[in-house]
Design a protein around this motif. Structure first.
Motif, PDB file in Angstrom:
ATOM      1  N   GLY A  66       0.577  -1.323  -0.201  1.00 55.69           N
ATOM      2  CA  GLY A  66      -0.018   0.019  -0.209  1.00 55.69           C
ATOM      3  C   GLY A  66       0.510   1.252  -0.084  1.00 55.69           C
ATOM      4  O   GLY A  66       2.068   1.404  -0.821  1.00 55.69           O
ATOM      5  N   GLN A  85      -3.372   7.397   4.774  1.00 54.19           N
ATOM      6  CA  GLN A  85      -2.761   8.053   6.233  1.00 54.19           C
ATOM      7  C   GLN A  85      -2.654  10.097   6.077  1.00 54.19           C
ATOM      8  O   GLN A  85      -3.037  10.458   6.898  1.00 54.19           O
ATOM      9  CB  GLN A  85      -1.925   7.534   7.150  1.00 54.19           C
ATOM     10  N   CYS A 122      -4.274   2.826  -1.534  1.00 52.69           N
ATOM     11  CA  CYS A 122      -4.159   2.742  -0.235  1.00 52.69           C
ATOM     12  C   CYS A 122      -4.884   2.246   0.909  1.00 52.69           C
ATOM     13  O   CYS A 122      -5.131   1.322   1.038  1.00 52.69           O
ATOM     14  CB  CYS A 122      -2.832   3.600   0.591  1.00 52.69           C
ATOM     15  N   SER A 123      -6.207   3.143   0.632  1.00 49.59           N
ATOM     16  CA  SER A 123      -7.117   3.111   1.842  1.00 49.59           C
ATOM     17  C   SER A 123      -7.824   1.451   1.085  1.00 49.59           C
ATOM     18  O   SER A 123      -8.317   1.040   2.231  1.00 49.59           O
ATOM     19  CB  SER A 123      -8.224   4.051   1.751  1.00 49.59           C
ATOM     20  N   GLU A 181      -5.759  -1.264   2.444  1.00 52.42           N
ATOM     21  CA  GLU A 181      -5.460  -1.788   3.262  1.00 52.42           C
ATOM     22  C   GLU A 181      -7.258  -3.206   4.116  1.00 52.42           C
ATOM     23  O   GLU A 181      -6.869  -3.831   4.538  1.00 52.42           O
ATOM     24  CB  GLU A 181      -6.030  -0.816   4.607  1.00 52.42           C
ATOM     25  N   THR A 208      -6.915  -5.903   2.971  1.00 50.96           N
ATOM     26  CA  THR A 208      -5.634  -6.997   3.665  1.00 50.96           C
ATOM     27  C   THR A 208      -6.866  -7.784   4.708  1.00 50.96           C
ATOM     28  O   THR A 208      -6.408  -8.716   5.397  1.00 50.96           O
ATOM     29  CB  THR A 208      -4.633  -5.791   3.867  1.00 50.96           C
ATOM     30  N   ARG A 209      -7.075  -6.538   5.800  1.00 51.59           N
ATOM     31  CA  ARG A 209      -7.677  -7.089   6.897  1.00 51.59           C
ATOM     32  C   ARG A 209      -8.686  -8.106   6.770  1.00 51.59           C
ATOM     33  O   ARG A 209      -8.650  -8.633   7.018  1.00 51.59           O
ATOM     34  CB  ARG A 209      -8.232  -5.794   7.448  1.00 51.59           C
ATOM     35  N   ASN A 221      -1.127  -9.727   5.123  1.00 44.63           N
ATOM     36  CA  ASN A 221      -0.429  -8.613   6.032  1.00 44.63           C
ATOM     37  C   ASN A 221       0.367  -7.517   4.596  1.00 44.63           C
ATOM     38  O   ASN A 221      -0.176  -7.691   3.168  1.00 44.63           O
ATOM     39  CB  ASN A 221       0.563  -8.499   6.925  1.00 44.63           C
ATOM     40  N   LEU A 222       0.582  -6.387   5.234  1.00 44.56           N
ATOM     41  CA  LEU A 222       0.242  -5.043   4.245  1.00 44.56           C
ATOM     42  C   LEU A 222       1.502  -4.264   4.640  1.00 44.56           C
ATOM     43  O   LEU A 222       1.696  -3.768   5.317  1.00 44.56           O
ATOM     44  CB  LEU A 222      -0.750  -4.519   3.270  1.00 44.56           C
ATOM     45  N   ALA A 259       2.821  -0.776   4.597  1.00 52.03           N
ATOM     46  CA  ALA A 259       2.810   0.980   3.392  1.00 52.03           C
ATOM     47  C   ALA A 259       3.940   1.475   3.717  1.00 52.03           C
ATOM     48  O   ALA A 259       4.567   2.354   4.546  1.00 52.03           O
ATOM     49  CB  ALA A 259       1.638   1.427   4.481  1.00 52.03           C
ATOM     50  N   ILE A 280      -1.219  -3.669   8.839  1.00 54.95           N
ATOM     51  CA  ILE A 280      -0.862  -2.920   7.989  1.00 54.95           C
ATOM     52  C   ILE A 280       0.716  -2.107   9.164  1.00 54.95           C
ATOM     53  O   ILE A 280       1.033  -1.607   9.946  1.00 54.95           O
ATOM     54  CB  ILE A 280      -0.979  -0.829   8.192  1.00 54.95           C
ATOM     55  N   THR A 326       3.505   0.274   8.505  1.00 50.97           N
ATOM     56  CA  THR A 326       4.183   1.408   7.523  1.00 50.97           C
ATOM     57  C   THR A 326       5.988   1.693   7.927  1.00 50.97           C
ATOM     58  O   THR A 326       6.119   1.435   9.112  1.00 50.97           O
ATOM     59  CB  THR A 326       3.717   2.618   8.617  1.00 50.97           C
TER      60      THR A 326
END
Length: 246
Positions: free
Chosen positions: A139, A144, A157-158, A161, A164-165, A177-178, A180, A236, A238
């Motif tokens: 992502g 964010q 990107c949103s 996410e 992914t969940r 998982n992702l 970012a 996520i 980061t």
């Protein structure tokens, strides 16, 4: 109590990396191969795949697949056989426009590889993942911490996410998982004039707590960790040099 064994290794595991002819994907392939994995790299351009394979150990595999086409992704996974981990890093250069000057058909096109390509890769790749394996998506921090002109990027990107969940729940016990990333020096920025690009990298790098922008290996090491660990899912991660803090 279940006995814990040392499973934090990629030795002998098979990893399929989509979007791996350059940048983050290729760095991930190189790092995974160095950790003992057998890597399969995929991109849309056979010439670039051939060049990338020169940087990987003998026995590495490479395939040209148009990741904007669902049928091509399905055919690839139908023929690839079982593997342990899927990594999706594919994406094309994004054009940043404020909403008033955004052409909707252009905006929709950016979802083809970055979102729908990942969606199709998960759909057709998940059935071939061995026990204990994982799916690792890409992502970005735009969702964010967006700036003006980042409406499309933030939306992608949103969406990634949330996807992914949802997949972490639906595909369990496969871990999903992702990663970012923040600003990373890759060819995805090559659509900008070189002077503007370097000014952007310098300005952002100086503003970050890390005092530099990212390089592909920063993100590759995160993907390796997410494949090697065996407990986190739906997360996520980061990796942005502190970009969401400023």
């Amino acid at each position: 109590m279940e006995k814990q064994t040392n499973r934090q290794t990629l030795e002998g595991q098979r990893i399929v990396i989509l979007g791996a002819s350059s940048g983050i994907g290729l760095s991930t392939a190189i790092a995974a191969a160095a950790a003992g994995a057998k890597v399969v790299i995929v991109s849309g351009n056979q010439v670039r795949i051939n060049e990338a394979l020169k940087q990987l150990p003998a026995g590495s595999e490479g395939y040209a697949v148009d990741l904007a086409q669902e049928a091509n992704i399905q055919a690839f996974f139908d023929g690839i056989g079982p593997f342990d981990h899927l990594v999706y890093t594919a994406g094309e250069n994004l054009v940043l426009n404020e909403i008033g000057s955004t052409v909707l058909t252009d905006a929709q096109r950016f979802f083809n590889v970055r979102y729908w390509g990942a969606f199709a890769a998960v759909k057709y790749g998940a059935p071939h993942i061995r026990k204990g394996g994982s799916i690792n998506l890409t992502g970005g921090i735009a969702g964010q911490r967006p700036n003006a002109g980042w409406g499309v990027a933030a939306s992608i990107c949103s969406a990634m996410e949330g996807f992914t969940r949802a997949m972490a729940v639906e595909l369990a016990p496969v871990r999903v998982n992702l990663v970012a990333p923040g600003i990373v020096r890759t060819n995805l920025w090559n659509g900008m004039p070189e002077t503007d690009r370097e000014n952007l990298f310098t300005t952002i790098g100086n503003a970050l707590p890390s005092k530099r922008i990212g390089v592909p290996d920063d993100i590759a090491q995160t993907f390796l960790y997410m494949m090697q660990q065996h407990f986190a899912t739906g997360q996520i991660i980061t990796v942005d040099g502190g970009g969401v803090l400023i």
